[in-house]
Design a protein around this motif. Structure first.
Motif, PDB file in Angstrom:
ATOM      1  N   VAL A  45       0.853  -1.177   0.000  1.00  0.00           N
ATOM      2  CA  VAL A  45       0.000   0.000   0.000  1.00  0.00           C
ATOM      3  C   VAL A  45       0.890   1.228   0.000  1.00  0.00           C
ATOM      4  O   VAL A  45       1.886   1.279   0.710  1.00  0.00           O
ATOM      5  CB  VAL A  45      -0.905   0.015   1.246  1.00  0.00           C
ATOM      6  N   GLY A  46       0.532   2.208  -0.810  1.00  0.00           N
ATOM      7  CA  GLY A  46       1.314   3.440  -0.870  1.00  0.00           C
ATOM      8  C   GLY A  46       0.691   4.533  -0.031  1.00  0.00           C
ATOM      9  O   GLY A  46      -0.510   4.761  -0.098  1.00  0.00           O
ATOM     10  N   LEU A  47       1.520   5.197   0.767  1.00  0.00           N
ATOM     11  CA  LEU A  47       1.068   6.368   1.512  1.00  0.00           C
ATOM     12  C   LEU A  47       1.522   7.606   0.759  1.00  0.00           C
ATOM     13  O   LEU A  47       2.682   7.711   0.357  1.00  0.00           O
ATOM     14  CB  LEU A  47       1.674   6.383   2.914  1.00  0.00           C
ATOM     15  N   GLY A  48       0.623   8.539   0.562  1.00  0.00           N
ATOM     16  CA  GLY A  48       1.006   9.741  -0.177  1.00  0.00           C
ATOM     17  C   GLY A  48      -0.167  10.663  -0.328  1.00  0.00           C
ATOM     18  O   GLY A  48      -1.048  10.713   0.530  1.00  0.00           O
ATOM     19  N   LEU A  49      -0.181  11.356  -1.435  1.00  0.00           N
ATOM     20  CA  LEU A  49      -1.146  12.408  -1.630  1.00  0.00           C
ATOM     21  C   LEU A  49      -1.838  12.204  -2.973  1.00  0.00           C
ATOM     22  O   LEU A  49      -1.189  12.187  -4.010  1.00  0.00           O
ATOM     23  CB  LEU A  49      -0.412  13.748  -1.633  1.00  0.00           C
ATOM     24  N   ALA A  50      -3.153  12.044  -2.940  1.00  0.00           N
ATOM     25  CA  ALA A  50      -3.915  11.954  -4.187  1.00  0.00           C
ATOM     26  C   ALA A  50      -4.479  13.334  -4.504  1.00  0.00           C
ATOM     27  O   ALA A  50      -5.142  13.941  -3.669  1.00  0.00           O
ATOM     28  CB  ALA A  50      -5.044  10.947  -4.040  1.00  0.00           C
ATOM     29  N   ARG A  51      -4.156  13.829  -5.678  1.00  0.00           N
ATOM     30  CA  ARG A  51      -4.676  15.132  -6.076  1.00  0.00           C
ATOM     31  C   ARG A  51      -5.566  14.953  -7.289  1.00  0.00           C
ATOM     32  O   ARG A  51      -5.396  14.017  -8.066  1.00  0.00           O
ATOM     33  CB  ARG A  51      -3.531  16.083  -6.399  1.00  0.00           C
ATOM     34  N   ALA A  52      -6.509  15.870  -7.443  1.00  0.00           N
ATOM     35  CA  ALA A  52      -7.372  15.840  -8.620  1.00  0.00           C
ATOM     36  C   ALA A  52      -6.489  15.883  -9.869  1.00  0.00           C
ATOM     37  O   ALA A  52      -6.755  15.225 -10.867  1.00  0.00           O
ATOM     38  CB  ALA A  52      -8.324  17.019  -8.589  1.00  0.00           C
ATOM     39  N   ASP A  53      -5.440  16.642  -9.772  1.00  0.00           N
ATOM     40  CA  ASP A  53      -4.421  16.768 -10.814  1.00  0.00           C
ATOM     41  C   ASP A  53      -3.845  15.412 -11.197  1.00  0.00           C
ATOM     42  O   ASP A  53      -3.367  15.219 -12.304  1.00  0.00           O
ATOM     43  CB  ASP A  53      -3.343  17.736 -10.282  1.00  0.00           C
ATOM     44  N   GLU A  54      -3.934  14.457 -10.255  1.00  0.00           N
ATOM     45  CA  GLU A  54      -3.389  13.112 -10.418  1.00  0.00           C
ATOM     46  C   GLU A  54      -1.886  13.055 -10.308  1.00  0.00           C
ATOM     47  O   GLU A  54      -1.291  13.926  -9.763  1.00  0.00           O
ATOM     48  CB  GLU A  54      -3.892  12.508 -11.741  1.00  0.00           C
ATOM     49  N   PRO A  55      -1.166  12.044 -10.697  1.00  0.00           N
ATOM     50  CA  PRO A  55      -1.285  10.584 -10.620  1.00  0.00           C
ATOM     51  C   PRO A  55      -1.110   9.941  -9.262  1.00  0.00           C
ATOM     52  O   PRO A  55      -0.912   8.741  -9.266  1.00  0.00           O
ATOM     53  CB  PRO A  55      -0.143  10.114 -11.521  1.00  0.00           C
ATOM     54  N   PHE A  56      -1.212  10.586  -8.165  1.00  0.00           N
ATOM     55  CA  PHE A  56      -0.976  10.074  -6.811  1.00  0.00           C
ATOM     56  C   PHE A  56       0.502  10.194  -6.465  1.00  0.00           C
ATOM     57  O   PHE A  56       1.341   9.420  -6.927  1.00  0.00           O
ATOM     58  CB  PHE A  56      -1.390   8.619  -6.606  1.00  0.00           C
ATOM     59  N   HIS A  57       0.779  11.163  -5.641  1.00  0.00           N
ATOM     60  CA  HIS A  57       2.166  11.430  -5.290  1.00  0.00           C
ATOM     61  C   HIS A  57       2.586  10.567  -4.100  1.00  0.00           C
ATOM     62  O   HIS A  57       2.260  10.855  -2.950  1.00  0.00           O
ATOM     63  CB  HIS A  57       2.330  12.915  -4.973  1.00  0.00           C
ATOM     64  N   LEU A  58       3.356   9.545  -4.403  1.00  0.00           N
ATOM     65  CA  LEU A  58       3.748   8.552  -3.405  1.00  0.00           C
ATOM     66  C   LEU A  58       4.839   9.083  -2.480  1.00  0.00           C
ATOM     67  O   LEU A  58       5.780   9.722  -2.940  1.00  0.00           O
ATOM     68  CB  LEU A  58       4.266   7.305  -4.126  1.00  0.00           C
ATOM     69  N   GLU A  59       4.678   8.817  -1.182  1.00  0.00           N
ATOM     70  CA  GLU A  59       5.727   9.232  -0.249  1.00  0.00           C
ATOM     71  C   GLU A  59       6.402   8.051   0.435  1.00  0.00           C
ATOM     72  O   GLU A  59       7.573   8.120   0.786  1.00  0.00           O
ATOM     73  CB  GLU A  59       5.143  10.168   0.827  1.00  0.00           C
ATOM     74  N   ARG A  60       5.630   6.989   0.637  1.00  0.00           N
ATOM     75  CA  ARG A  60       6.185   5.839   1.340  1.00  0.00           C
ATOM     76  C   ARG A  60       5.376   4.630   0.952  1.00  0.00           C
ATOM     77  O   ARG A  60       4.157   4.722   0.864  1.00  0.00           O
ATOM     78  CB  ARG A  60       6.049   6.074   2.855  1.00  0.00           C
TER      79      ARG A  60
END
Lengths: 250, 250
Positions: free
Chosen positions: A83-98
């Motif tokens: 599972v990826g922890l990060g930031l999903a933005r409307a802009d996309e593609p899901f910015h993965l942090e960990r």
DNA sequence: CGAACCCTTGATACGCTTCAACAAGAGTGG
DNA sequence: CCACTCTTGTTGAAGCGTATCAAGGGTTCG
């Protein structure tokens, strides 16, 4: 150019895929708890109490375990899959942090603060995830302080790991961060050598190192030119462990 | 140029300086525990038990509370003064990563892991620091699970804060990190305005934002040019809180 | 007064991102 | 089977963001 034996990651990931999606089919095993809570295996009463609380989900690849700004009422852990922890933005593609690869805790902290989750959690593979509802867990832990202490230690581990990440981001350049990451995910082969099997797409590794995929590629090449590693697709051979350690620094 | 009312930070720091350095003179107050462990004040038995364990030190400015690679056997907290967490190198001058201003926990995690401290801790001002030896604390917590839960929550707070820091380092540029930092240390004055009293040297603030003092200065000026803040020495006026929030992002 | 700090400002250098192009598989459908 | 598309990783050229180096001014302290 080095010959890129680019076996697709898809095939590797497929191994984890569950047969069906029944919620309660494959329950949490004692071995899962040991992986999450450390070595002395749980005794019968602890085990039974936890099994009574636990909620298990199958989360198909791409969907969310929880999202930011959603009140946290459970402690989450990943048992299988990642599972990826990060930031999903409307802009996309899901910015993965960990990325959290099971079995491991996913978010032990937010629920205790009565806060919202600080990050979005999105399944990279099909994943088996458990949640422990905080309220009943609290009353259980009041009766089982040994269990509470284990959670405390797990949380301390998270702090340790995060501290190390911020340290890297603050003081190390991209090449050194990559070297440190390789060392950390490396299994020793001999005295001076090691091997790393990359278990995610390189762009996901790059995201966790806070660099672009292009830079990751260049840094790999640079370490290769120095004679410290050999890259073949998703297999990395470490040729000079001591040199790499020396270079990666603290 | 803006007139810099650079009242020395020395004078501000001096207010904290203790009269003498007697180890046991000014003991830990109940209010200190509330600051560390949260709102419902401790009951008499909890308070007494903790007071029996606690070890208090006066740490003069510049000396170390603990150092890296020294086995962690206590939980540490700062009651008065401030302590910097970071990396001391022979090369010097002490690379600051985080400052902890009392009353606040300093290192809750390392001892639980049976590991060494991950960072050096060095007093910035003369500081009053307490340590809780882990071994006796553990047996106490087994009898006082409510207390253990409070520690757990405090540790969760650390995770939350570290997560936010790494997020900033990964996704925000220097100007945005500064904006976020200002907002976080800002006290509201009106609906749209606020005020920040800088409590450390600017170079120390810069270190925590992982930028150089030169860049910090430039970023301050840029926010000023945009009409969002007004800087006078160690006093920063926030003129447009909503704009700053919008700019700082998540 | 000079020495030792601190912060600021400007010029230059470097690390990394961005943008664009390309090669190699994997999946799809004719 | 091949043509087509989608995705991934790689490489090169240009540009932005921040560090580094050097200089100057303001304070505090001896």
């Amino acid at each position: 150019m080095d010959p890129l034996d680019s076996r697709s990651l898809q095939s590797a990931h497929a191994a984890v895929r569950p047969a069906g999606f029944d919620a309660g089919s494959a329950l949490c095993q004692p071995s899962d708890w040991t992986a999450l809570l450390g070595m002395p295996p749980l005794n019968a009463s602890e085990l039974q109490a936890l099994q009574g609380l636990v909620v298990q989900h199958w989360v198909p690849a791409g969907s969310f375990v929880f999202t930011r700004q959603q009140p946290a009422t459970q402690l989450y852990a990943v048992l299988d899959g990642s599972v990826g922890l990060g930031l999903a933005r409307a802009d996309e593609p899901f910015h993965l942090e960990r990325t959290v690869r099971g079995p491991q805790w996913l978010d032990l902290a937010s629920a205790w603060l009565g806060a919202e989750h600080a990050q979005d959690a999105r399944a990279i593979n099909d994943a088996r995830v458990i949640g422990l509802p905080l309220q009943p867990l609290r009353s259980l832990l009041m009766r089982q302080p040994a269990l509470q202490e284990r959670l405390l230690v797990a949380l301390a581990g998270t702090v340790h790991s995060l501290t190390s990440v911020t340290h890297g981001l603050m003081h190390k350049d991209a090449e050194r961060r990559l070297a440190a990451w390789l060392l950390q995910s490396c299994e020793a082969v001999g005295e001076r050598q090691g091997r790393v099997a990359l278990k995610e797409r390189k762009r996901d590794i790059a995201a966790q190192l806070a660099i672009t995929p292009e830079t990751l590629s260049r840094m790999m090449r640079q370490l290769n030119r120095k004679g410290w590693i050999e890259v073949q697709g998703y297999q990395v051979q470490v040729l000079d462990l001591p040199a790499l350690r020396e270079f990666a620094g603290d």
